[in-house]
Design a protein around this motif. Sequence first.
Motif, PDB file in Angstrom:
ATOM      1  N   ALA A   1     -40.068 -36.305 102.926  1.00 24.36           N
ATOM      2  CA  ALA A   1     -39.899 -35.977 104.341  1.00 24.36           C
ATOM      3  C   ALA A   1     -40.733 -34.748 104.658  1.00 24.36           C
ATOM      4  CB  ALA A   1     -38.431 -35.728 104.672  1.00 24.36           C
ATOM      5  N   ILE A   2     -41.080 -34.595 105.927  1.00 31.01           N
ATOM      6  CA  ILE A   2     -41.721 -33.380 106.424  1.00 31.01           C
ATOM      7  C   ILE A   2     -40.815 -32.802 107.496  1.00 31.01           C
ATOM      8  CG2 ILE A   2     -43.716 -32.368 107.570  1.00 31.01           C
ATOM      9  CD1 ILE A   2     -45.437 -34.582 106.438  1.00 31.01           C
ATOM     10  N   TYR A   3     -40.532 -31.493 107.369  1.00 37.06           N
ATOM     11  CA  TYR A   3     -39.733 -30.785 108.367  1.00 37.06           C
ATOM     12  C   TYR A   3     -40.592 -29.706 109.011  1.00 37.06           C
ATOM     13  CZ  TYR A   3     -35.476 -32.972 106.602  1.00 37.06           C
ATOM     14  OH  TYR A   3     -34.515 -33.871 106.243  1.00 37.06           O
ATOM     15  N   TYR A   4     -40.307 -29.463 110.292  1.00 39.75           N
ATOM     16  CA  TYR A   4     -41.106 -28.485 111.045  1.00 39.75           C
ATOM     17  C   TYR A   4     -40.229 -27.653 111.955  1.00 39.75           C
ATOM     18  CZ  TYR A   4     -43.925 -26.575 114.812  1.00 39.75           C
ATOM     19  OH  TYR A   4     -44.479 -25.722 115.733  1.00 39.75           O
ATOM     20  N   SER A   5     -40.529 -26.364 112.038  1.00 36.23           N
ATOM     21  CA  SER A   5     -40.059 -25.507 113.121  1.00 36.23           C
ATOM     22  C   SER A   5     -41.206 -24.576 113.476  1.00 36.23           C
ATOM     23  CB  SER A   5     -38.821 -24.700 112.723  1.00 36.23           C
ATOM     24  OG  SER A   5     -39.166 -23.619 111.875  1.00 36.23           O
ATOM     25  N   ALA A   6     -41.161 -24.022 114.674  1.00 40.64           N
ATOM     26  CA  ALA A   6     -42.244 -23.147 115.121  1.00 40.64           C
ATOM     27  C   ALA A   6     -42.376 -21.926 114.211  1.00 40.64           C
ATOM     28  CB  ALA A   6     -42.001 -22.713 116.558  1.00 40.64           C
ATOM     29  N   ALA A   7     -41.267 -21.463 113.666  1.00 40.54           N
ATOM     30  CA  ALA A   7     -41.296 -20.264 112.829  1.00 40.54           C
ATOM     31  C   ALA A   7     -41.777 -20.532 111.412  1.00 40.54           C
ATOM     32  CB  ALA A   7     -39.906 -19.631 112.785  1.00 40.54           C
ATOM     33  N   THR A   8     -41.583 -21.766 110.921  1.00 42.64           N
ATOM     34  CA  THR A   8     -41.859 -22.038 109.507  1.00 42.64           C
ATOM     35  C   THR A   8     -43.054 -22.937 109.269  1.00 42.64           C
ATOM     36  OG1 THR A   8     -40.339 -23.930 109.563  1.00 42.64           O
ATOM     37  CG2 THR A   8     -39.428 -21.781 108.914  1.00 42.64           C
TER      38      THR A   8
END
Length: 571
Positions: A279-286
């Motif tokens: 899986a790929i996870y994203y947040s603006a901070a990370t």
Amino acid sequence: MHVSTRRRLHRSTAVVIAAATMALTAPSAGAVTGSADPSRFIVKVSAESGNCSGVLTAPQWILTSSACFPDTTAPGASTHPVTATVGSTDLGGTTGYRLAINAVVPQSGRPLVLARLATPVTDTAPITLAATPVQAGETLQVAGYGRTATEWVPNQPHVTTVTAGTPATTTFPATSATGPTTCRGDAGGPAYRTTGSGPELVGLNHSSWQNGCLGETETRTGATEIRVDDLHDTLTTQMNSPILTRYLGLGGANSFLGSPVGNEYTVAGGSGQDYQHGAIYYSAATGAHIVQDDILTKYKAIGGPTAIGFPLTDQNTTPDGVGRYNHFSLGGGASIYWTPATNAHVVQGSIHEKWAALGWERGLGYPVTDEVTITGITGESGRYTDFSHPDTASIYWSPASGTHEIQGDIRKKWLSLGGAPKLGFPTTDESTTPDGVGRYNHFNHPDGLSVYWSSASGAHHIQGAIRNKWADYGWETGFGYPTTDETVTSDGVGRYNHFTNNASVYWTPATAAHAVFGSIRETWAGLGWENSRLAYPTSDEYDVTGGRRNDFQHGNITWTSANNTTQVTYF
């Protein structure tokens, strides 16, 4: 009805520029508005076997027909070189850009693909994706670079006014009263409405009867458009997705992640996308990072980003080459570590910080438990994680004691006596004694408690008044190391510890704690310790004329220095 596929288009005009970006003369500034000249967002798609049309939907994305990519069924690179001419009003002129398409994203359930340009086009306004459905009877424009009534291979895109029929689930019909609707080469071109704020894309050219097209004799009229008016959110998400950008950069479905599973989803202030192998996870901070295998299973099992934040790293190999890990954005720090021997476990917060300070897996080894909740002797709730150090190791935390590691024989002794619920949480890391010989941990037992170890004495606990008395005499530099745990006397009345320097401390509620050592201790032991007529000591050893003395409940023992003898007196 003929399908406007690339394989059936006129082949003589195919253009092949493999993996290249060619800048022609830039469009005029007036074209940037996107409304003065709609031909700017109409795209010609060129491949070895023929041409299609498309539409610019974002600076680096075009939307077109999957017929332009017949052998590409999953996200990733096209199976053959394809280029797009963007922002041109005349293919025979010098305006616009000819750009390689470096990745495509087929759309589930419809013959559409998003195609990514090698570089963004920043001076040509994309078309706006419609957010309201197409209506029967609505006047639209359809456009493309396909054949017209008079040209086989036009250099200018053509725009035709059509009337929309009643929409179906994924398509709608279109008819024109003034000539051809769409012809070969128009597949993938836009069907759009004109609004006060500019064009809005509602569909893409799919197929037509070819009536009125150059060289055709078909008398039937009309065309079929693929609906995109209901894909606004899906397409917008994909075109703006850092996850998709990362995935395509890895090679898409041909990468180690495999094909997507489901759609990108929102979670805890960011987003995620599952794949066959990760899986790929994203947040603006990370940013966007990869989680895989057993680490991913653990991450999801504990609640994913809502539990320990978003990944700060991809899954990496540990420096020792044995394990794998991801770090996560939880305040105070969090990681999941895995090895074949230990499986995947979470380390977080203060325990995570302590483990890192001690050298990660090179210090205490790998976690063999997740963080576990435990109640200490004072009733406070704490937490701990065990690690794979060959001699065993743990890190414990409570609000009152802080975060400390405990390991080896000291840890084993502490746990054998009941651990935190019986002896309290450690208030020190395992530390070296001042004499450099032994090791110890202190604990937050209400009466005060320690476990001391040396190679000669082993690990033993000492607590309360006996520990205080031992401390008064200089800890291990006085009586030496404890050779027993604090032990109940044979009569059940008192408690004691023996020490390596021929010393003992005995305690009862009536007599308090007192030290006995040397020759006086040997004499008392020979008489039977507390079971003798003397019973328990009531004083420490003190000076008398010519020697030293201990008082007991029923007498005393005096040592004479002149002849190194002891005398027992009863009363």
